[in-house]
Write an enzyme that holds these catalytic residues in place. Structure first.
Site, PDB file in Angstrom:
ATOM      1  CB  CYS A 102       3.522   0.104  -3.508  1.00 25.21           C
ATOM      2  SG  CYS A 102       2.303  -1.003  -2.824  1.00 25.21           S
ATOM      3  CG  HIS A 410       5.675  -7.408  -6.322  1.00 26.13           C
ATOM      4  ND1 HIS A 410       5.210  -8.144  -7.386  1.00 26.13           N
ATOM      5  CD2 HIS A 410       4.665  -6.556  -5.993  1.00 26.13           C
ATOM      6  CE1 HIS A 410       3.992  -7.745  -7.693  1.00 26.13           C
ATOM      7  NE2 HIS A 410       3.628  -6.798  -6.863  1.00 26.13           N
TER       8      HIS A 410
END
Lengths: 487, 141
Positions: A102, A410
């Site tokens: 991802c 992130h």
């Protein structure tokens, strides 16, 4: 010394907290958490339980790390980073996640807000049609199983050869859009059939595609920003977040069962079944790594095909070629991945299996993995926020290589469950509210939209300030949303 | 037999607890909880029947594999199921025969909720207390 959630915690730096090995039986290394006082205080119980579980895994080196966006996941916390000795350490699918690779991709345009504003809704609608989002969404590519195997072994290279990208895209992607060692013989036919029709689709959950603005007051390093392609005031850019879709999810599901058996076989006991692991150099560990590389390459290819469709949608909306609209990729980062990387530990260079789950690589200037165009300034780091609060671009640092195995945050990190967020707000009301604030949203799922409400997330600016102040990445520009497609 | 989604656990994901009087009913209600997280089950027509047979080393692995199969068919054939009838036998291993009724996902007619990624083993629990069965399961969404 302080206490949180029953753990004794030491402050080891302005933005660093440490749980010593005495706090849980079996901890081999301490757990280190990067956070401000406020973010640390607000971290949920799952984070400390999970990061101390990670600290118990065989072969872990130096410390189990948690980034400031850390929150309760499965196995590792989201925001977790761990390095394992390549010879004596393990690999754990739960330290990578089901959504293998991802990640985030960011593109520039050479349009300003004034250029885009009159056609913003049309642009969002066009993008929504071209990039399928949500449950049951399928892509336009019709591939045979053997062609699909080629895609997952070669990643972005396959896409560019088949006309779904520009040659220059390749170097603007982590690992040049292909992780070495991918072997589709290690992938089940179920994984193939699950992913076959999904190339170029966004998915749901926290996946999105967003149109954003770079404004002069949100630029923190003008020179570096210009090098990355942010060179106009009120410049429009496009960011998106998605992963390896059903293919990657099935690879992870298949290997979770394999690793439960493998952990027993190698006599490894873990505190959470999602931490099931095997020695990296065991047959099971190597098979998983080769399959995981396929899933990672599939995610790179997915983001590449989305880039192709995005260029088409923007080009059709403004009746200008993608080249003339300056639709260049700035960079593409993975945030759910394990990779073999070299770092110095106690003065000695070691090959380590770095697990990043909800964490981004953050290499400083000079690193060989950075393409020549950026090598002197460092690796771009893309941090996506909630659809209401904005996002950031940072640069990796040498200090990250020294302190966090080249890793940083992130995203903003959830503070509340999806079920609770959905109870507190309705999707259609949120949609209207954001429209009033100048953010036009198109969502495949109204309940999914409510789950992603800004109040369910930490403040992205606080997260970014921590990684900037701690020196594990450097803030370059902030990005403000004006349009969003939600899965 | 009932299920409820839980608010304060596994905040990035979707946790639910299911309860039933028999093991078969528990499997069925857990399957409904997975499907219901993806769409409104009252809108799913029984147009497709699918029979699956699975074998696993334990009941909880059997439940994991069964729910993972529902997630798999959602992507591989864009099928969503709303009604389940299961038969479970337990000898040296555990076996399941499930008849599932549903249809192809219709993005115009079905409410699109979560595109479930996976069944996780985090906090995975399948328990029998007195005469009642219960399960706690976290879905990656």
């Amino acid at each position: 010394m302080m206490k949180k959630d029953g753990y004794r915690v030491e402050r080891t730096g302005d933005y660093q907290f440490e749980i010593p090995t005495t706090e849980k039986e079996g901890m081999r290394v301490p757990a280190q958490i990067y956070a401000s006082d406020k973010l640390f205080k607000e971290m949920d119980l799952g984070v400390l339980n999970q990061i101390t579980n990670v600290a118990c895994l065989p072969g872990i080196v130096r410390a189990a790390l948690c980034m400031p966006d850390g929150h309760w996941g499965y196995g590792f916390p989201i925001g977790g980073v761990a390095a394992f000795d390549k010879e004596e350490g393990v690999i754990s699918p739960g330290g990578i996640g089901f959504d293998i690779n991802c990640g985030m991709r960011l593109l520039t345009t050479n349009m300003t807000f004034e250029d885009v504003k009159p056609r913003l809704e049309e642009l969002v609608e066009n993008l929504f049609r071209k990039v399928p989002a949500g449950l049951g969404g399928t892509g336009f590519l019709r591939l045979s199983a053997s062609e699909f195997r080629d895609v997952v072994e070669r990643g972005v290279g396959w896409c560019i050869e088949n006309g779904y990208g520009w040659e220059e895209d390749r170097e603007r992607i982590e690992d040049f859009g292909c992780i070495e060692g991918a072997d589709s013989a290690k992938v089940s036919s179920k994984a193939i059939s699950r992913g076959l029709k999904q190339l170029g689709t966004l998915g749901s959950g926290n996946h999105y595609l967003e149109i954003q603005l770079v404004t002069a007051d949100n630029i923190y390093d003008k020179d570096v920003a210009e090098r990355l392609g942010f060179n106009m005031d009120n410049q429009v850019v496009i960011m998106f977040h998605c992963g390896s879709r059903g293919f990657g999810h099935q690879v992870a599901t298949d290997y979770l069962r394999v690793f439960e058996r493998a952990a027993r076989k190698y006599g490894i006991t873990v505190r959470d079944r999602e931490l099931a692991c095997a020695p990296f150099n065991s047959p099971e560990g190597q098979d998983y790594y080769k399959a995981m590389a396929c899933a990672a390459n599939n995610a790179f290819a997915n983001r590449q095909v989305i880039t192709h469709m995005l260029r088409k949608a923007v080009s059709e909306t403004f009746k200008t070629s993608p080249e003339d609209l300056g639709l260049h990729v700035v960079y593409d980062v993975c945030h759910n991945i394990a990779k073999v990387e070299k770092y110095r530990v106690d003065g000695e260079e070691r090959e380590l299996v770095i697990h990043r789950k909800g964490a981004t690589r953050s290499l400083g200037p000079g690193a060989q993995q950075i393409p020549p165009m950026y090598r002197d300034i460092g690796q771009p780091v893309i941090i996506g926020g909630s659809m209401e609060t904005g996002s950031y671009v940072l640069m990796g640092t040498k200090k990250a290589e020294e302190k966090t195995f080249g890793s940083t945050a992130h995203g903003s990190g959830r503070t509340m469950s999806r079920t609770k967020a959905k109870r507190l707000v309705r999707g259609d009301r949120l949609l209207r509210k954001l429209k009033q604030r100048g953010i036009y949203i198109r969502a495949a799922s109204m309940s999914g939209l409510a789950e992603e409400a800004g109040f369910a997330y930490k403040n992205i600016s606080e997260v970014v300030d921590v990684v900037h102040q701690a020196g594990i990445s450097r803030k370059i520009v902030g990005l403000r949303p004006i349009g969003n497609i939600k899965g | 037999m009932t299920f409820e989604y839980l608010e304060d656990v596994a905040i990035a994901d979707l946790a639910f607890r299911a309860e039933a009087d028999s093991i078969e009913e528990l499997f069925e209600v857990a399957a409904e909880a997975v499907s219901n997280s993806m769409t409104d089950l009252s809108t799913v027509r029984p147009a497709v029947t699918r029979v699956i047979q699975l074998e696993a080393e334990s009941l909880d692995h059997l439940l994991f594999d069964f729910l993972a199969e529902i997630v798999y068919l959602k992507d591989s054939e864009t099928l969503i199921f709303a009604r389940f009838e299961t038969k479970i036998t337990r000898n040296e291993s555990c076996r399941l025969r499930a008849e599932m009724l549903g249809e192809r996902i219709d993005r115009g007619r079905h409410e699109l909720r979560q595109d479930v990624k996976a069944i996780t083993l985090h906090m995975f629990a399948l328990e029998k207390t007195d005469s009642r069965w219960s399960a706690t399961i976290v879905l990656d969404v």
